[in-house]
Write a protein that holds these residues in place. Sequence first.
Motif, mmCIF file in Angstrom:
data_model
loop_
_atom_site.group_PDB
_atom_site.id
_atom_site.type_symbol
_atom_site.label_atom_id
_atom_site.label_comp_id
_atom_site.label_asym_id
_atom_site.label_seq_id
_atom_site.Cartn_x
_atom_site.Cartn_y
_atom_site.Cartn_z
ATOM 1 N N TYR A 47 -18.608 13.015 -5.481
ATOM 2 C CA TYR A 47 -19.733 12.317 -4.838
ATOM 3 C C TYR A 47 -19.888 10.924 -5.434
ATOM 4 O O TYR A 47 -20.973 10.526 -5.828
ATOM 5 N N ASP A 101 -30.457 13.311 -2.088
ATOM 6 C CA ASP A 101 -30.086 13.014 -0.699
ATOM 7 C C ASP A 101 -30.238 14.224 0.214
ATOM 8 O O ASP A 101 -29.876 14.160 1.391
ATOM 9 N N ASP A 128 -28.037 13.011 -7.662
ATOM 10 C CA ASP A 128 -28.055 12.117 -6.500
ATOM 11 C C ASP A 128 -27.873 12.906 -5.204
ATOM 12 O O ASP A 128 -28.530 12.618 -4.190
ATOM 13 N N ALA A 129 -26.975 13.883 -5.220
ATOM 14 C CA ALA A 129 -26.754 14.700 -4.024
ATOM 15 C C ALA A 129 -28.008 15.490 -3.676
ATOM 16 O O ALA A 129 -28.395 15.578 -2.503
ATOM 17 N N THR A 131 -18.593 6.692 -4.729
ATOM 18 C CA THR A 131 -18.800 5.759 -3.616
ATOM 19 C C THR A 131 -18.147 6.254 -2.330
ATOM 20 O O THR A 131 -18.754 6.245 -1.253
ATOM 21 N N VAL A 184 -21.757 19.602 -1.868
ATOM 22 C CA VAL A 184 -21.102 18.660 -2.777
ATOM 23 C C VAL A 184 -20.665 19.383 -4.044
ATOM 24 O O VAL A 184 -21.385 20.252 -4.558
ATOM 25 N N SER A 212 -24.324 12.714 -10.495
ATOM 26 C CA SER A 212 -23.921 12.808 -9.088
ATOM 27 C C SER A 212 -24.568 14.017 -8.421
ATOM 28 O O SER A 212 -24.954 13.962 -7.241
ATOM 29 N N ASN A 220 -22.423 10.045 4.491
ATOM 30 C CA ASN A 220 -23.264 9.244 5.397
ATOM 31 C C ASN A 220 -22.669 9.200 6.799
ATOM 32 O O ASN A 220 -23.395 9.277 7.800
ATOM 33 N N ARG A 271 -19.915 9.536 -1.002
ATOM 34 C CA ARG A 271 -21.223 9.269 -0.384
ATOM 35 C C ARG A 271 -21.056 8.610 0.975
ATOM 36 O O ARG A 271 -21.783 8.914 1.922
ATOM 37 N N SER A 272 -20.094 7.703 1.064
ATOM 38 C CA SER A 272 -19.854 7.054 2.350
ATOM 39 C C SER A 272 -19.385 8.073 3.386
ATOM 40 O O SER A 272 -19.795 8.018 4.556
#
Length: 359
Positions: A144, A181, A177-178, A146, A167, A174, A153, A149-150
């Motif tokens: 996870y 999100d 962050d997941a 750059t 993830v 990370s 998205n 994540r892209s």
Amino acid sequence: MAKMQPGGRGGAVSLVSLPRIEISPFKELARRAVIALALLGLTTLIVWLDRDAYIDNTGQDGVSLIDALYYATVTVTTTGYGDITPIAPHARLLNALIITPLRVSFLVVLVGTTIEVLANQGSRSIKDSMWRKRMRNHVVVIGYGTKGRSAVNTLRRQGTPADKIVVIDTDPNSISDANFDGLAAFQGDATRRDLLRRAEISKAKGVIISLDKDGTSILATLTVRQLNPTAGVVVSVREHENVPLVRQSGASSVVTSSETVGRLLGLSAIGPDLGAIMQDMLTGGEGLEVHQRQAEPHEAGQPPSAVQGERVIGLIRNGTLRRFYDQTASRIELGDELIVVRRAQAPTSKDLLRFAAEE
């Protein structure tokens, strides 16, 4: 949505970490136990320093340090045998104003926390089991950073709900962050079969591997393919020379990040507008975008050029990609999936509400 419990490689089970930040229950229990011991020590110290105000009704030999510890223990645990008692008025006042609140705090911190931790841990295990039972036809994203994540998205913009994305990453940041999100996540090494099984890799319809090291990507691809022979596995590698190895490992598609970036740079150098168009199609949410969709019933029998508002550059029929110049792609059939270039569509209010609900 998922973290590995302490001692991950020592045999502890990895539970799914749902979108929230939480403290390890074992660490929290240890922290509260230290507080409880501190309260017990403080009570012992108060009694020991004021030992002349207490009487030992059994031994009649005064109050020693061990007696003070004994009195503190039976007091804070509300056992209260009564063999050691305060006799001086100030000692009884100290018991009422200081030791009694310490006793209540001890019970709240230790007993209450133990019950809470055990209940939460049991609840987490139940949630993990329920999550695994309903998880199928999902996409597992390994890495996870750059690129990962892209990719996520893009999946979400194309209509994949957040609860169908899982993830896996070794970095706890990370994972956080997941979770932030709105995604389920597992912390650990994606080359481990037991971790992949916890993520229900065998039921996944797709796997995206976007790791920093090509060697790890190859090993992860081999492991994923052994557990799921049918899922589409898309792998990102840094060097073009590793593409054959990744394909032999079982990847359905391989993206060479360094070569892709280099080609985009070269196109931009040849013609800035050409590079701008290419970057435009790779950037979601603005300008042009590449999209894959099911053919509509009214489009059946028409040539791809007759599709309004989009440019068909390829179609997928019976699992085979047919580009726009292929003679077998001269007519659209029911069941075809169209790959089109279209104007990027700004998210509608319905999409925004859906994203907000997912997060």
